[in-house]
Write an enzyme that holds these catalytic residues in place. Structure first.
Site, PDB file in Angstrom:
ATOM      1  N   SER A  53       0.047 -32.545   0.435  1.00 35.53           N
ATOM      2  CA  SER A  53      -1.134 -33.392   0.333  1.00 35.53           C
ATOM      3  C   SER A  53      -2.273 -32.684   1.042  1.00 35.53           C
ATOM      4  O   SER A  53      -2.066 -31.986   2.036  1.00 35.53           O
ATOM      5  CB  SER A  53      -0.836 -34.731   1.007  1.00 35.53           C
ATOM      6  OG  SER A  53      -2.034 -35.300   1.486  1.00 35.53           O
ATOM      7  N   GLU A  92       6.199 -36.711 -11.470  1.00 27.99           N
ATOM      8  CA  GLU A  92       5.173 -37.739 -11.699  1.00 27.99           C
ATOM      9  C   GLU A  92       4.308 -37.400 -12.914  1.00 27.99           C
ATOM     10  O   GLU A  92       4.010 -38.266 -13.741  1.00 27.99           O
ATOM     11  CB  GLU A  92       4.268 -37.875 -10.469  1.00 27.99           C
ATOM     12  CG  GLU A  92       4.976 -38.409  -9.242  1.00 27.99           C
ATOM     13  CD  GLU A  92       4.098 -38.266  -8.006  1.00 27.99           C
ATOM     14  OE1 GLU A  92       3.315 -39.178  -7.744  1.00 27.99           O
ATOM     15  OE2 GLU A  92       4.196 -37.226  -7.324  1.00 27.99           O
ATOM     16  N   LYS A 107       3.642 -34.128   3.840  1.00 28.04           N
ATOM     17  CA  LYS A 107       4.065 -34.567   2.506  1.00 28.04           C
ATOM     18  C   LYS A 107       4.638 -33.463   1.630  1.00 28.04           C
ATOM     19  O   LYS A 107       4.183 -32.332   1.630  1.00 28.04           O
ATOM     20  CB  LYS A 107       2.879 -35.175   1.766  1.00 28.04           C
ATOM     21  CG  LYS A 107       2.345 -36.410   2.447  1.00 28.04           C
ATOM     22  CD  LYS A 107       2.995 -37.655   1.962  1.00 28.04           C
ATOM     23  CE  LYS A 107       2.242 -38.170   0.753  1.00 28.04           C
ATOM     24  NZ  LYS A 107       2.796 -39.418   0.288  1.00 28.04           N
ATOM     25  N   HIS A 128      19.733 -53.987 -11.727  1.00 27.52           N
ATOM     26  CA  HIS A 128      18.589 -54.722 -11.168  1.00 27.52           C
ATOM     27  C   HIS A 128      17.993 -53.991  -9.966  1.00 27.52           C
ATOM     28  O   HIS A 128      17.430 -54.616  -9.079  1.00 27.52           O
ATOM     29  CB  HIS A 128      18.982 -56.143 -10.742  1.00 27.52           C
ATOM     30  CG  HIS A 128      19.731 -56.895 -11.793  1.00 27.52           C
ATOM     31  ND1 HIS A 128      19.116 -57.680 -12.744  1.00 27.52           N
ATOM     32  CD2 HIS A 128      21.064 -56.951 -12.079  1.00 27.52           C
ATOM     33  CE1 HIS A 128      20.029 -58.207 -13.546  1.00 27.52           C
ATOM     34  NE2 HIS A 128      21.225 -57.771 -13.175  1.00 27.52           N
TER      35      HIS A 128
END
Ligand code: ARG
Length: 465
Positions: free
Chosen positions: A281, A294, A287, A160
């Site tokens: 970024s 992704e 970043k 979970h």
């Protein structure tokens, strides 16, 4: 050759279509990648025709020679592609006519583009499966390598998405090795069902020549020949087999992608990816984005979509060949390209990934991840599991209210919950929890080590790498 030969083929086979249709019927831009398979199929067919005395040997030789030259022209980029000839088959056949004259027309004896295109696709898929299995295996070996160097690295295991029980990182990674093993199995089955040659089925009904289909199959490396000519020219199940195996496999990859993305967050900080597998970024200088994971996760959508697209194309299609079937190629090629691109990128990405074993251990040491072990402890002291579960639930609430961990409790505090508790309760640690799970398939280090060994042996035995 005479000019007449060429124009003869043109007028017979290539109608001048209404200019308004543009290139609506043209498949050349994507089916040209079948050229090697198409030529191989044609050479085998020409040889079979000569062996059976359907055409003369010198005719067959000149056809084969011409085809070999065409293959070279295409490979070297010297081929003049003609969209008006619609597809790869007509382009090659027309070029053969230009090269060797009207004898080229004998190649299509006892053959239709319907059995030809299906044969080409099956040959392509067999090669595609080989490459896919190689890429999958090489990713498995990479994961096994990481697992081998982390047989003591502890991470929290989740259910979970809540910290549940500590496990070894190697155990977690070997779970993916298992998934990919099932993928290999599915692709292997795809290969077996694809390994059936349609050539010799003609347009749909079979052929009125004394064909030796077994001989063609032998030359082309097919294990079997198709049993039913109508099924042979209209069946595309083998593509669905590949595309459904690819969908399941890419789903597995998306799960790993997701974990990599999560593990890279500041909140987790379990791993760091090599800089060449992250991007910055344009706006935020701090970043390091896990874009590869992704994009891999994102690309899975088109793999599913391609499967749905072909299923829909095939739905309710009457026997036998219908031109709809030409729509099988783009979705298949895209699936093949996408899946293999992900597999290759993944191998590199996980290879350079650095694990912060202190962070993962610290995460596994927090909260009440050992609660089950305390319940199991009481079971060993003779309590029924349900009762011990209840006691440990109350104990956890107590810890929570006192802001203490289990190990910070005094023995007196323990005894308030059950007199079965004794000082040996302090021997329960993350390590003991892991080592206690000493069942086949469990996370105890000896079990994980043997799982690694058997996975390696399985791969070696299969001879696929
Ligand atoms: N380009 C066609 C395809 O991919 C080749 C077969 C054409 N057959 C036909 N009867 N028009 O399906």
């Amino acid at each position: 050759m005479t000019n007449n030969d060429t124009s003869e083929m043109d007028s017979n086979l290539i109608r001048s279509l209404s200019p308004s249709v543009g290139n609506f019927t043209v498949s050349l831009h994507y089916d040209k990648r079948l050229y090697k398979h198409d030529i191989r199929g044609s050479i085998a067919h020409a040889k079979m025709l000569a062996k059976q005395g359907i055409i003369e040997s010198p005719e067959s030789e000149s056809i084969c020679q011409g085809l070999a030259e065409i293959e070279e022209e295409i490979t070297n980029g010297n081929f003049n592609w003609r969209e008006d000839l619609e597809d790869i088959h007509m382009n090659i056949e027309n070029r053969l006519l230009e090269k060797i004259g009207s004898v080229a027309g004998k190649l299509h004896t006892g053959r239709s583009r319907n059995d030809q295109v299906s044969t080409d696709m099956r040959m392509f898929v067999k090669d595609a499966v080989d490459i896919t299995i190689k890429n999958l295996t090489s990713l498995q070996l990479e994961l096994i390598g990481i697992a081998e160097s982390h047989t003591r690295t502890v991470i929290p295991g989740y259910t979970h998405m809540q910290r549940a029980q500590p496990v070894l990182l190697s155990h977690h990674l070997m779970a993916y090795v298992e998934m990919f093993e099932r993928d290999v199995e599915r692709f292997t089955q795809t290969f077996q069902r694809t390994d059936v040659m349609p050539l010799g089925s003609g347009a749909l009904a079979g052929l009125p020549y004394d064909m030796d289909r077994e001989y063609s199959a032998h030359l082309l490396g097919f294990k079997n020949i198709s049993n039913n000519s109508m099924d042979a020219v209209s069946d595309r199940d083998f593509l669905l087999d590949y595309m459904s195996a690819a969908s399941i496999c890419s789903m597995h990859l998306s799960r790993l992608s997701e974990e990599i993305v999560i593990w890279c967050t500041d909140e987790f900080s379990f791993i760091e990816l090599a800089t060449e597998y992250t991007t910055g970024s344009s706006l935020m200088p701090q970043k390091n984005n896990p874009d590869f994971a992704e994009i891999a996760r994102g690309k899975v959508g088109r793999v599913y979509g391609n499967l749905m697209s072909l299923l829909t194309t095939l739905k309710a299609l009457p026997l036998t060949y219908n031109r709809d079937l030409q729509e099988d190629k783009e979705s298949f090629f895209d699936t093949y390209d996408t899946l293999n691109a992900i597999l290759v990128v993944f191998k590199g990405m996980v290879h350079g990934m650095k694990v912060d074993a202190d962070k993962t251990l610290a995460a596994a040491n927090t909260g009440y991840m050992l609660a089950t072990d305390f319940a199991d402890y009481l079971v060993q002291k003779g309590l029924p599991f349900r009762e011990s579960h209840h006691i440990v639930a109350r104990l956890s609430n107590y810890c929570h209210s006192k802001q203490k961990t289990f190990s910070e409790l005094t023995i007196e505090e323990y005894k308030q919950f059950s007199d079965k508790f004794d000082t040996d309760v302090y021997a329960i640690t993350v390590e003991s929890s892991i080592e206690a799970r000493d069942v086949p398939g469990g996370t105890a280090s000896s079990r994980v080590e043997s799982a690694i060994q058997s996975a390696l042996q399985r791969i070696k035995r299969s001879g696929r790498y």
